[in-house]
Design an enzyme around this catalytic site. Structure first.
Site, PDB file in Angstrom:
ATOM      1  CE  LYS A   8     -17.616  -5.156 -36.389  1.00  0.00           C
ATOM      2  NZ  LYS A   8     -17.566  -5.907 -37.664  1.00  0.00           N
ATOM      3  CG  LEU A  52      -9.441  -2.860 -21.061  1.00  0.00           C
ATOM      4  CD1 LEU A  52      -8.482  -3.422 -22.086  1.00  0.00           C
ATOM      5  CD2 LEU A  52     -10.882  -3.138 -21.467  1.00  0.00           C
ATOM      6  N   GLY A  53      -9.478  -3.537 -16.247  1.00  0.00           N
ATOM      7  CA  GLY A  53      -9.313  -4.489 -15.157  1.00  0.00           C
ATOM      8  C   GLY A  53      -8.013  -5.273 -15.276  1.00  0.00           C
ATOM      9  CB  CYS A  97      -7.813   8.757   9.029  1.00  0.00           C
ATOM     10  SG  CYS A  97      -6.191   9.542   9.107  1.00  0.00           S
ATOM     11  CG  LEU A  98     -11.374  14.082   8.046  1.00  0.00           C
ATOM     12  CD1 LEU A  98     -10.621  15.215   8.704  1.00  0.00           C
ATOM     13  CD2 LEU A  98     -11.759  14.463   6.625  1.00  0.00           C
ATOM     14  CB  SER A 114      -7.453   3.233 -19.467  1.00  0.00           C
ATOM     15  OG  SER A 114      -8.466   4.194 -19.568  1.00  0.00           O
ATOM     16  CG  HIS A 133      -6.103   4.971   6.615  1.00  0.00           C
ATOM     17  ND1 HIS A 133      -7.204   5.562   6.049  1.00  0.00           N
ATOM     18  CD2 HIS A 133      -5.250   5.971   6.927  1.00  0.00           C
ATOM     19  CE1 HIS A 133      -7.027   6.873   6.003  1.00  0.00           C
ATOM     20  NE2 HIS A 133      -5.849   7.148   6.534  1.00  0.00           N
ATOM     21  CD  GLU A 188      -9.006   2.624   5.016  1.00  0.00           C
ATOM     22  OE1 GLU A 188      -9.167   2.411   6.241  1.00  0.00           O
ATOM     23  OE2 GLU A 188      -8.722   3.745   4.559  1.00  0.00           O
ATOM     24  CG  ASP A 194      -0.867   5.424 -23.112  1.00  0.00           C
ATOM     25  OD1 ASP A 194      -1.661   5.607 -24.042  1.00  0.00           O
ATOM     26  OD2 ASP A 194      -1.189   5.058 -21.967  1.00  0.00           O
ATOM     27  CB  ILE A 195       4.302   9.245 -25.515  1.00  0.00           C
ATOM     28  CG1 ILE A 195       3.926   9.496 -26.976  1.00  0.00           C
ATOM     29  CG2 ILE A 195       5.735   9.735 -25.245  1.00  0.00           C
ATOM     30  CD1 ILE A 195       3.973  10.938 -27.397  1.00  0.00           C
TER      31      ILE A 195
HETATM   32  N1  GLN Z   1      -6.240  15.416   7.208  1.00  0.00           N
HETATM   33  C1  GLN Z   1      -6.058  14.638   8.385  1.00  0.00           C
HETATM   34  C2  GLN Z   1      -4.600  14.589   8.816  1.00  0.00           C
HETATM   35  O1  GLN Z   1      -3.735  14.866   8.069  1.00  0.00           O
HETATM   36  C3  GLN Z   1      -6.598  13.236   8.192  1.00  0.00           C
HETATM   37  C4  GLN Z   1      -5.849  12.453   7.185  1.00  0.00           C
HETATM   38  C5  GLN Z   1      -6.591  11.233   6.718  1.00  0.00           C
HETATM   39  O2  GLN Z   1      -7.791  11.108   6.940  1.00  0.00           O
HETATM   40  N2  GLN Z   1      -5.911  10.329   6.038  1.00  0.00           N
HETATM   41  O3  GLN Z   1      -4.323  14.243   9.927  1.00  0.00           O
END
Ligand code: GLN
Length: 540
Positions: free
Chosen positions: A189, A16-17, A382-383, A14, A509, A511, A149-150
């Site tokens: 190989k 391997l990209g 978020c958090l 696993s 988020h 990102e 893998d099964i």
């Molecule tokens: N635990 C926090 C919440 O549920 C933040 C969740 C998170 O950072 N994705 O609100």
């Protein structure tokens, strides 16, 4: 069905990209003017990765439509620049749930329900549904796990059946394997690849293309040997060497002719791709003019994949600023034990990403306070936003017991609180967070509005707790700006400290929406602030 299908399987080991190979091929096809979508079939029994510990699985990637998916979906989005959906990730758990649900409703009319044909039919149905809905010229389907893998057998059986049903010109099978180097004999190989292809052949799948991961170039002799033993033309054996940057992989595979042999197999027109913009982005990534250091303070930092999209978004923000962003991975718990002046020495910005539970929270708060006190750029996601709020309540508003009710249910100052509609979800935790894309209105004149360059954005969410609006006036009076709002429910989406070069917390988020050639505006601004901090630092 006009859509052509490309199946990507993995052999030998696993990691391997395979996901990157699928995503990179997607990019190469898109650059040729074909519309592309990519899906991943995951062989585990969880319905989705949402309930899994990040150490097990890495990051949970969230789509606009609120699906909690495998992190490869993030790679796909970043490489092919498409917003994907819940249709793009299916798990064995989902397949079995659907089949068992149909059985309970009497949908099999007295028949015995079996893996073949009922599970395999459901798998094929999901692939067909995704194609029908998304209508790509080409659908790439990655099969999770390793051949042998099964768990993944029903998926392999399904794609075997699909090729028989659709015809060989409609489907292309790519097998990604490892060609290891034995230093004792100084040789590459081929045997593991031969064995893994035999395994595929024994279940009726003959790969059309073999992509060989290798630390060293494969000479013609090796490629022809693999071709001969594995029953494919030599030119369909594609070497895939280690890249300097993830985003260089499409360019390397283009040079090796991957796309050409795939289009040949599918009987599709050969077209010239225009990779100029992508190449120049890769150059900026590989050869930056300057650098900065961001401390990523989290709970799961031993496994970088737990923060994959955050790390990639930082990389994108580096590309956009012609800079290398070095990440210093800091375990939040270590911050509790150590001296922040030592821990954050040489750091140009602090990022606290998302997370769940109590472990490490105090360390994250020390990090947020350090950034606030030292006018060091801070980005809380978020958090990380919730942490900044709690820290501010404790040390500026003077509420020593302030907390999130996720951790302290009895605090007198529940500045982060369970969302109203989440009260009944604590027992049935799977898929019940606030998930997916929501509108966010930006306050005129705010840093957020300036960075985005617009007054309304859509960002993806994955949380249960939120800023408690009962305390909003206290925070305002104490100097916090609330600069992003969910217009329908009045939920706080963004906070900023005006008296600071860059202190931003977001409940969503960002990102997940960053792309290598289109960095997310807040990440871009954060890295610009870190670079500025560094140049100030260096001058001093
Ligand atoms: N635990 C926090 C919440 O549920 C933040 C969740 C998170 O950072 N994705 O609100």
């Amino acid at each position: 069905m006009d859509t052509k299908l490309i199946f990507v399987t993995g052999g030998v080991v696993s990691s391997l990209g395979k996901g990157i190979t699928a995503a990179a091929l997607g990019r190469l096809l898109k650059e040729r003017g074909y519309s592309v979508s990519i899906m991943k079939l995951d062989p585990y029994l969880n319905v989705d990765p949402g309930t899994m510990n990040p150490y097990q699985h890495g990051e949970v990637f969230v789509t606009d439509d609120g699906a909690e998916t495998d992190l490869d979906i993030g790679h796909y989005e970043r490489f092919i620049n498409e917003d994907l959906t819940k249709l793009n990730n299916t798990t064995t758990g989902q397949i079995y749930s659907a089949v068992l649900d149909r059985e309970r409703r009497g949908g099999y009319q007295g028949g015995t329900v079996q893996v073949i044909p009922h599970i395999t039919d459901e798998i094929k149905l999901r692939i067909r549904k995704a194609i029908q809905k998304l209508e790509p010229d080409i659908m790439i389907v990655e099969i999770g796990g390793t051949v042998g893998d099964i768990e993944s057998q029903p998926f392999l059986e399904s794609i075997r059946q699909l090729r028989t049903q659709l015809g060989s010109r409609q489907c292309c099978f790519i097998h990604v394997t490892l060609v290891p180097y034995l230093s004792a004999s100084g040789e590459l190989k081929t045997k593991p690849t031969q064995h893994s292809v035999k395994e595929l052949q024994s279940i009726g799948i003959q790969p059309d293309v073999i992509v060989c991961r290798s630390d060293y170039p494969l000479d013609k002799g090796i490629r022809s040997k693999i071709g001969l033993f594995c029953n494919v033309p030599e030119e369909n054996v594609i070497e895939n060497l280690n890249a300097r940057s993830l985003y260089e992989v499409p360019l390397m595979l283009e040079e090796r002719g991957l796309c050409r042999v795939v289009l040949n197999t599918l009987d599709l027109e050969q077209r010239e791709p225009d990779l100029t913009a992508w190449s120049s982005m890769v150059n900026d990534d590989i050869d930056p003019d300057r650098e900065c250091c961001i401390a990523l303070v989290g709970k799961y930092v031993e496994l970088h994949d737990a923060y994959l999209s955050v790390a990639e978004a930082l990389r994108h923000s580096g590309i956009a600023n012609h800079a290398r962003v070095n990440i210093r991975w800091i375990a939040a718990e270590d911050v509790e034990k150590g001296d922040p002046n030592e821990i954050f020495k040489g750091v140009d910005g602090i990022l606290v990403p998302g997370g769940f539970g109590e472990r490490g929270l105090e360390g994250m708060m020390i990090a947020a306070r350090y950034a606030r006190d030292h006018k060091l750029p801070y980005f809380g996601i978020c958090l990380g936003m919730q942490i900044a709020v709690i820290e501010y309540a404790r040390h500026i508003l003077g509420w020593a017991d302030a907390h999130s009710t996720e951790v302290d249910f009895n605090t007198k100052h529940p500045v982060i609180n369970l969302m109203e509609d989440q009260v009944n979800n604590l027992e049935r935790i799977g898929g019940t967070l606030r998930l997916g894309s929501y509108t966010c209105h930006l306050e005129p004149g705010s840093l957020a509005e300036k960075l985005y360059g617009t007054s309304e954005v859509h960002e993806r969410h994955r949380h249960r707790y939120e800023f408690n609006n009962d305390f909003i006036e206290d925070f305002r009076t104490a100097g916090v700006n609330f600069t992003g709002w969910n217009p329908r429910r009045g939920l706080v989406e963004i906070i900023e400290l005006p008296d600071h070069p860059f202190f931003v917390g977001v409940q969503f988020h960002p990102e997940f929406k960053s792309r290598p050639d289109d960095a997310h505006p807040i990440f871009k601004g954060f890295t610009a602030a870190a670079l500025e901090y560094r140049s100030g630092n260096l001058e001093n």
